[in-house]
Design a protein around this motif. Structure first.
Motif, PDB file in Angstrom:
ATOM      1  N   ASN A   1      26.870  47.142  68.673  1.00  0.00           N
ATOM      2  CA  ASN A   1      25.678  46.868  69.002  1.00  0.00           C
ATOM      3  C   ASN A   1      25.475  45.448  69.193  1.00  0.00           C
ATOM      4  O   ASN A   1      24.377  44.915  68.970  1.00  0.00           O
ATOM      5  CB  ASN A   1      24.515  47.561  68.012  1.00  0.00           C
ATOM      6  N   LYS A   2      26.551  44.562  69.160  1.00  0.00           N
ATOM      7  CA  LYS A   2      26.371  43.006  69.415  1.00  0.00           C
ATOM      8  C   LYS A   2      25.336  42.631  70.382  1.00  0.00           C
ATOM      9  O   LYS A   2      24.823  41.725  70.049  1.00  0.00           O
ATOM     10  CB  LYS A   2      27.647  42.538  69.665  1.00  0.00           C
ATOM     11  N   THR A   3      25.267  43.397  71.572  1.00  0.00           N
ATOM     12  CA  THR A   3      24.285  43.022  72.426  1.00  0.00           C
ATOM     13  C   THR A   3      22.959  43.125  71.999  1.00  0.00           C
ATOM     14  O   THR A   3      22.149  41.983  72.193  1.00  0.00           O
ATOM     15  CB  THR A   3      24.612  44.010  73.718  1.00  0.00           C
ATOM     16  N   GLN A   4      22.601  44.017  71.187  1.00  0.00           N
ATOM     17  CA  GLN A   4      21.343  44.287  70.530  1.00  0.00           C
ATOM     18  C   GLN A   4      21.213  43.266  69.623  1.00  0.00           C
ATOM     19  O   GLN A   4      20.094  42.624  69.363  1.00  0.00           O
ATOM     20  CB  GLN A   4      21.050  45.702  70.195  1.00  0.00           C
ATOM     21  N   LEU A   5      22.108  43.151  68.801  1.00  0.00           N
ATOM     22  CA  LEU A   5      21.820  41.989  67.656  1.00  0.00           C
ATOM     23  C   LEU A   5      21.618  40.644  68.044  1.00  0.00           C
ATOM     24  O   LEU A   5      21.052  39.906  67.452  1.00  0.00           O
ATOM     25  CB  LEU A   5      23.142  41.964  66.598  1.00  0.00           C
TER      26      LEU A   5
ATOM     27  N   ASN B   1       8.085  34.556  62.736  1.00  0.00           N
ATOM     28  CA  ASN B   1       8.018  36.023  63.007  1.00  0.00           C
ATOM     29  C   ASN B   1       9.306  36.327  63.702  1.00  0.00           C
ATOM     30  O   ASN B   1       9.691  35.478  64.636  1.00  0.00           O
ATOM     31  CB  ASN B   1       6.952  36.305  63.898  1.00  0.00           C
ATOM     32  N   MET B   2       9.703  37.612  63.300  1.00  0.00           N
ATOM     33  CA  MET B   2      10.871  38.190  64.090  1.00  0.00           C
ATOM     34  C   MET B   2      10.719  38.357  65.394  1.00  0.00           C
ATOM     35  O   MET B   2       9.544  39.084  65.699  1.00  0.00           O
ATOM     36  CB  MET B   2      11.475  39.175  63.217  1.00  0.00           C
ATOM     37  N   THR B   3      11.600  38.081  66.340  1.00  0.00           N
ATOM     38  CA  THR B   3      11.515  38.431  67.763  1.00  0.00           C
ATOM     39  C   THR B   3      12.457  39.214  67.951  1.00  0.00           C
ATOM     40  O   THR B   3      13.511  39.410  67.438  1.00  0.00           O
ATOM     41  CB  THR B   3      11.132  37.345  68.549  1.00  0.00           C
ATOM     42  N   TYR B   4      12.505  40.027  69.155  1.00  0.00           N
ATOM     43  CA  TYR B   4      13.334  40.689  69.473  1.00  0.00           C
ATOM     44  C   TYR B   4      13.348  40.584  71.191  1.00  0.00           C
ATOM     45  O   TYR B   4      12.456  40.901  71.943  1.00  0.00           O
ATOM     46  CB  TYR B   4      13.352  42.386  69.500  1.00  0.00           C
ATOM     47  N   GLY B   5      14.630  40.176  71.926  1.00  0.00           N
ATOM     48  CA  GLY B   5      14.359  39.765  73.218  1.00  0.00           C
ATOM     49  C   GLY B   5      13.549  38.564  73.658  1.00  0.00           C
ATOM     50  O   GLY B   5      12.732  38.659  74.441  1.00  0.00           O
ATOM     51  N   GLY B   6      12.793  37.792  72.520  1.00  0.00           N
ATOM     52  CA  GLY B   6      12.020  36.603  72.842  1.00  0.00           C
ATOM     53  C   GLY B   6      10.449  37.185  72.628  1.00  0.00           C
ATOM     54  O   GLY B   6       9.534  36.364  72.642  1.00  0.00           O
ATOM     55  N   VAL B   7      10.052  38.351  72.338  1.00  0.00           N
ATOM     56  CA  VAL B   7       8.714  38.932  72.057  1.00  0.00           C
ATOM     57  C   VAL B   7       8.848  39.463  70.391  1.00  0.00           C
ATOM     58  O   VAL B   7       9.781  40.020  70.145  1.00  0.00           O
ATOM     59  CB  VAL B   7       8.524  39.842  73.350  1.00  0.00           C
ATOM     60  N   LEU B   8       7.453  39.628  70.201  1.00  0.00           N
ATOM     61  CA  LEU B   8       7.453  40.647  68.740  1.00  0.00           C
ATOM     62  C   LEU B   8       7.649  41.833  68.815  1.00  0.00           C
ATOM     63  O   LEU B   8       7.317  42.434  70.040  1.00  0.00           O
ATOM     64  CB  LEU B   8       5.966  40.132  68.146  1.00  0.00           C
ATOM     65  N   PRO B   9       8.403  42.328  68.029  1.00  0.00           N
ATOM     66  CA  PRO B   9       8.746  43.746  68.025  1.00  0.00           C
ATOM     67  C   PRO B   9       7.527  44.553  68.384  1.00  0.00           C
ATOM     68  O   PRO B   9       6.539  44.507  67.957  1.00  0.00           O
ATOM     69  CB  PRO B   9       9.363  43.907  66.958  1.00  0.00           C
TER      70      PRO B   9
END
Length: 190
Positions: free
Chosen positions: A159-163, A173-181
């Protein structure tokens, strides 16, 4: 103020003129010029160093290839020890196996004249060294196969692409793809 005279000669004259420059091109060496300068008194003569002067300086430093060799070559350690160098010198010993640190072959030693000591600086047996894992000192306890396996997995994730999308914003704050989860809640009506 004295005037300056300039002369072109094939030999330095026996009687010189004060305040003069002599360019001397010896007949035996017409492609070379020696330069002499006289002062206010014709007996005060200075000259620019020439090829023979440079060679004499090289010879005096031990690098002239004349009587002082830059590298002595001897057959064995006994021949090296029989040398009585007066200056620093390098010696290639073709069979240095009498040196306990040399298993076989040649070695090069530097002699330090001010302390009358020899220092080994290289040996020929290391020229063809083939290293094996079994002969390395202070090696890791992991096997070669284990190290190779770890190296091949160093960036291997299903899952390297997602990581790679996981990061944080300026507030920490943690983001995923540049936005808050986004949470899994579909509503928050209560």
């Amino acid at each position: 103020m004295a005037s300056l005279s300039i002369y072109r000669e094939t030999a330095l004259p026996g009687t010189l003129v004060a305040n003069s420059i002599y360019f001397v091109a010896p007949a035996a060496r017409p492609d070379y010029v020696e330069i002499y300068v006289t002062g206010n008194d014709a007996s005060t003569v200075k000259r620019v160093i020439g090829e023979q002067d440079v060679q004499a300086l090289i010879n005096a430093s031990g690098g002239g290839g004349g009587s002082a060799n830059m590298l002595e070559i001897v057959d064995d350690m006994a021949a090296r020890d029989a040398l009585s160098p007066a200056t620093n010198v390098l010696v290639l010993v073709l069979d240095a196996s009498a040196d306990e640190t040399v298993t076989s072959g040649a070695a090069t030693y530097a002699y330090r004249a001010n302390t009358s000591t020899w220092k080994k600086i290289s040996e020929a047996e290391s020229m063809d060294v083939v290293l094996t894992w079994a002969n390395l000192q202070d090696k890791p306890t992991s096997s070669v196969a284990e190290i190779d396996d770890a190296a091949s997995k160093r960036h291997s994730h299903a899952n390297k692409t997602q990581l790679d999308k996981i990061d944080e914003d300026a507030n920490g704050n943690m983001t995923y793809g540049g936005v808050l989860p986004v949470t899994g809640w579909g509503s928050s009506n209560w």
